[in-house]
Design an enzyme around this catalytic site. Structure first.
Site, PDB file in Angstrom:
ATOM      1  N   GLY A 123       0.821  -1.219   0.000  1.00 40.01           N
ATOM      2  CA  GLY A 123       0.000   0.000   0.000  1.00 40.01           C
ATOM      3  C   GLY A 123       0.845   1.255   0.000  1.00 40.01           C
ATOM      4  N   GLY A 125       2.573   3.627   1.510  1.00 46.87           N
ATOM      5  CA  GLY A 125       3.131   3.800   2.856  1.00 46.87           C
ATOM      6  C   GLY A 125       3.608   5.215   3.108  1.00 46.87           C
ATOM      7  N   LYS A 145       4.405  12.466  -2.322  1.00 43.12           N
ATOM      8  CA  LYS A 145       5.224  11.331  -1.875  1.00 43.12           C
ATOM      9  C   LYS A 145       6.147  11.812  -0.760  1.00 43.12           C
ATOM     10  CE  LYS A 145       8.516   7.837  -3.460  1.00 43.12           C
ATOM     11  NZ  LYS A 145       9.135   7.219  -4.650  1.00 43.12           N
ATOM     12  N   GLY A 158       7.091   6.935   6.624  1.00 38.47           N
ATOM     13  CA  GLY A 158       6.195   7.733   5.787  1.00 38.47           C
ATOM     14  C   GLY A 158       6.878   8.892   5.082  1.00 38.47           C
ATOM     15  N   ARG A 208       3.722  14.260  -7.270  1.00 34.05           N
ATOM     16  CA  ARG A 208       3.712  13.468  -8.503  1.00 34.05           C
ATOM     17  C   ARG A 208       2.359  13.578  -9.194  1.00 34.05           C
ATOM     18  NH1 ARG A 208       6.196   7.618  -6.856  1.00 34.05           N
ATOM     19  NH2 ARG A 208       4.187   7.280  -5.860  1.00 34.05           N
ATOM     20  N   ARG A 215      -1.474   0.146  -9.807  1.00 41.19           N
ATOM     21  CA  ARG A 215      -0.356  -0.759 -10.083  1.00 41.19           C
ATOM     22  C   ARG A 215      -0.864  -2.181 -10.296  1.00 41.19           C
ATOM     23  NH1 ARG A 215       3.684   2.073  -6.885  1.00 41.19           N
ATOM     24  NH2 ARG A 215       2.751   4.128  -6.659  1.00 41.19           N
ATOM     25  N   ASP A 285       4.479  -4.216  -7.442  1.00 38.56           N
ATOM     26  CA  ASP A 285       3.835  -3.023  -6.877  1.00 38.56           C
ATOM     27  C   ASP A 285       4.409  -1.741  -7.469  1.00 38.56           C
ATOM     28  OD1 ASP A 285       6.043  -4.126  -5.239  1.00 38.56           O
ATOM     29  OD2 ASP A 285       5.882  -2.244  -4.167  1.00 38.56           O
ATOM     30  N   ASP A 295       7.590   5.150  -9.636  1.00 41.62           N
ATOM     31  CA  ASP A 295       8.359   4.816  -8.436  1.00 41.62           C
ATOM     32  C   ASP A 295       9.865   4.781  -8.707  1.00 41.62           C
ATOM     33  OD1 ASP A 295       5.911   4.707  -7.260  1.00 41.62           O
ATOM     34  OD2 ASP A 295       6.284   2.857  -6.177  1.00 41.62           O
TER      35      ASP A 295
HETATM   36  P1  AMP Z   1       9.201   0.974  -2.981  1.00 44.22           P
HETATM   37  O1  AMP Z   1       9.993  -0.238  -3.295  1.00 44.22           O
HETATM   38  O2  AMP Z   1      10.008   2.196  -2.612  1.00 44.22           O
HETATM   39  O3  AMP Z   1       8.269   1.297  -4.091  1.00 44.22           O
HETATM   40  O4  AMP Z   1       8.328   0.701  -1.671  1.00 44.22           O
HETATM   41  C1  AMP Z   1       7.728  -0.537  -1.371  1.00 44.22           C
HETATM   42  C2  AMP Z   1       6.690  -0.379  -0.296  1.00 44.22           C
HETATM   43  O5  AMP Z   1       7.266   0.166   0.881  1.00 44.22           O
HETATM   44  C3  AMP Z   1       5.539   0.544  -0.650  1.00 44.22           C
HETATM   45  O6  AMP Z   1       4.384   0.033  -0.034  1.00 44.22           O
HETATM   46  C4  AMP Z   1       5.958   1.843  -0.036  1.00 44.22           C
HETATM   47  O7  AMP Z   1       4.867   2.679   0.243  1.00 44.22           O
HETATM   48  C5  AMP Z   1       6.626   1.373   1.236  1.00 44.22           C
HETATM   49  N1  AMP Z   1       7.633   2.312   1.726  1.00 44.22           N
HETATM   50  C6  AMP Z   1       8.844   2.600   1.183  1.00 44.22           C
HETATM   51  N2  AMP Z   1       9.487   3.505   1.923  1.00 44.22           N
HETATM   52  C7  AMP Z   1       8.673   3.834   2.960  1.00 44.22           C
HETATM   53  C8  AMP Z   1       8.773   4.721   4.076  1.00 44.22           C
HETATM   54  N3  AMP Z   1       9.848   5.476   4.277  1.00 44.22           N
HETATM   55  N4  AMP Z   1       7.732   4.773   4.918  1.00 44.22           N
HETATM   56  C9  AMP Z   1       6.636   4.025   4.734  1.00 44.22           C
HETATM   57  N5  AMP Z   1       6.475   3.166   3.722  1.00 44.22           N
HETATM   58  C10 AMP Z   1       7.488   3.070   2.841  1.00 44.22           C
HETATM   59 MG    MG Z   2       6.792   1.501  -4.838  1.00 41.33          MG
END
Ligand code: AMP
Ligand code: MG
Length: 533
Positions: A123, A125, A145, A158, A208, A215, A285, A295
């Site tokens: 989700g 995050g 973001k 977050g 963004r 996705r 994702d 992403d």
């Molecule tokens: P990514 O590979 O960066 O696309 O992230 C994979 C998952 O981790 C997604 O669900 C993002 O929302 C979550 N995510 C990545 N970095 C963070 C963060 N700093 N805080 C919260 N969720 C994160």
């Molecule tokens: Mg991602």
């Protein structure tokens, strides 16, 4: 007194004939008539899908934000008032410190396969969707973001750091200018709030923009959790708004959707490959249902060409190495197909929908590589010409972008029919210089020239112009991003702005931008980009 000398307006302090007084009063009039306006026409198609798809969540404020960079082009696409974009209100809004009337902030839920394994629920995050604004081709979602915790943050904070936010901003706009489908970036704002990664960094938020951030993982989420009503609702939503032809065609509309997404993804992979781009985290994702690049994390435009190049320091096994990306995309499409199975009568429908990718991708790649070589009409038998040059580039670790640009610049002088040998050899020399295996390059270049000249009505100058419009002079190399980041950390955004401007016109040689098109410095190969962002 000659009649041609205009009479100065009364009281003009500057120059006879100058419209100073008129211009100033016109400007004041315009400002009175149209004060700086915040956007108000927000819509929320995704939110209207219902609570199963998202969780409403306010962005978390950041202290004392400052503007790092903004794209006027994206502002125009969104119909934003430029004066408002420069206002403190806009700064607060795009940092998540203030909402505008009509916004409806939410985080969406999705799942996904990460590095080949089912990862369960993920989700948004750290992404918060604010709503949509009208664009020329339909509504555009506006998403922050790094705007704080959401119910899907899991172990994360977050947040996003300045470093990765600058990279995402620049790369989104660079990809768009290269003609590669991508999410866009309106702006980046920063704050001195400390963020813990490998070391302490500072926070930033990227705004963004995309028609949709849905996705493959959204479909996987509802399929794997057995929520098949919602799965159908999501698929119908995507078809209705983005793939309307799937309903009009014969057969199962969800199989048609899979086929259409596969076709877009095949085209995207060919575009990435042709420009030497690697996406470091091709998890399901991070795969857009619209075939957009989304992403941006540990991505890279390759410097020296290496088909086995891994751009993500965290990807030790090289799952997402450059040469594997087209196959990984197919693997990901397979996951999407599996997720859509509950909406099909027979698994065979999904297999048949995925099958065309195997032919579409190589055809798209050959077409793109042909265009790079000045051969916009590919012919059977062109593949060895492309394959040989790619092998030579790999064997001699030649700089990918500089090779194609120099080849473009050499095309007219080298291939003009009847050109004398000295002129031709002077033209090709800067390309030849890039190789260690000169004989092998000479043999290849002779074949290339023959093939160019074999085109009906061959026009060397037109071919050169077409190649220069296909092979960029400037791409967002890692070290360029790194320099922009270092300057921005000191509060100096001048380099970032200059780089952004150059990346917006990647095919045009702008004076004063030579350093941005040069070979990477030695330290560039030491830059390590990981998933940490
Ligand atoms: P990514 O590979 O960066 O696309 O992230 C994979 C998952 O981790 C997604 O669900 C993002 O929302 C979550 N995510 C990545 N970095 C963070 C963060 N700093 N805080 C919260 N969720 C994160
Ligand atoms: Mg991602």
């Amino acid at each position: 007194m000659p009649q041609s000398t205009p009479h100065p307006p009364p009281g003009c302090p500057v120059w006879p004939g100058c419209r100073w007084v008129e211009v100033v009063s016109e400007t004041i009039q315009t400002m009175i008539q149209s004060p700086s306006q915040a956007p108000s026409a927000w819509t929320h198609r995704f939110a209207e899908l219902g609570p199963a798809f998202h969780s409403e969540r306010l962005p978390s404020p950041l202290p004392a934000p400052y503007l790092v960079g903004a794209s006027r082009a994206v502002a125009r696409e969104l119909g934003l008032d430029e004066r408002w974009l420069g206002s403190d209100e806009a700064l607060q809004v795009f940092t998540g410190n203030q909402l505008l009337p009509g916004m409806r902030p939410l985080a969406s839920v999705y799942s996904g396969h990460q590095f080949g394994r089912w990862a369960g629920q993920l989700g948004d995050g750290r992404a918060i969707l604010l709503g949509e604004l009208p664009g020329a081709n339909g509504p555009l979602e506006v998403q922050l973001k790094g705007a704080g915790l959401t119910p899907f943050s899991r172990m994360g904070d977050g947040r996003a750091v300045l470093r990765s936010s600058i990279r995402e901003f620049l790369c989104s706009e660079a990809m768009h200018a290269l003609g590669i489908p991508t999410s866009r970036a309106l702006c980046v704002t920063g704050s001195d709030a400390p963020i813990r990664r490998e070391e302490i960094e500072t926070a930033a938020v990227v705004t963004r923009v995309a028609p949709s951030f849905i996705r493959f993982g959204h479909f996987e989420h509802f399929s794997h959790s057995g929520q098949h009503t919602e799965l159908r609702q999501l698929a119908d939503f995507v078809i209705q708004h983005f793939y309307p032809a799937c309903h009009a065609q014969d057969g199962n509309p969800y199989a048609r959707l899979l086929e259409a997404v596969s076709a877009r993804t095949a085209e995207l992979m060919a575009q990435w490959q042709a420009v030497g781009f690697c996406h470091g985290v091709m998890n399901t994702d991070n795969m857009s249902i619209l075939g957009l690049t989304i992403d941006y994390g540990p991505f890279q435009f390759m410097d020296a060409f290496n088909p086995a190049h891994i751009c993500n320091h965290t990807d030790g096994a090289g799952r997402y190495a450059y040469q594997r990306q087209p196959n990984i995309a197919y693997w990901n499409l397979f996951c999407l197909g599996q997720a859509l199975l509950p909406l099909m009568e027979d698994p065979q429908q999904a297999l048949e929908a995925l099958e065309p990718y195997k032919a579409l991708f190589p055809a798209a790649l050959q077409r793109r590589m042909g265009a790079k070589l000045g051969l916009p009409q590919p012919q059977a038998g062109d593949e060895p010409l492309t394959e040989t040059v790619m092998q030579l580039l790999a064997q001699d670790a030649v700089d990918f972008t500089i090779f194609w640009r120099r080849l473009s610049l050499a095309a007219a002088g080298f291939a003009t029919p009847g050109a004398d040998a000295a002129t031709a050899s002077a033209a090709i020399e800067p390309v030849r210089d890039l190789f260690l295996q000169r004989d092998a390059f000479d043999a290849w270049s002779q074949q290339w020239r023959e093939r160019l000249r074999s085109q009906p009505g061959f026009d060397a100058a037109a071919t050169q112009a077409q190649m220069l419009a296909t092979n960029p002079q400037i791409v967002l190399r890692n070290h360029l991003g790194e320099i922009a980041i270092q300057h921005a950390r000191q509060g100096d955004f001048g380099y970032l702005q200059r780089l952004h401007a150059a990346l917006e016109t990647p095919f045009t040689a702008l004076p004063g931008h030579e350093d941005l098109a040069a070979f990477p410095p030695e330290w560039a190969s030491q830059i390590e980009i990981s998933c940490s962002s």
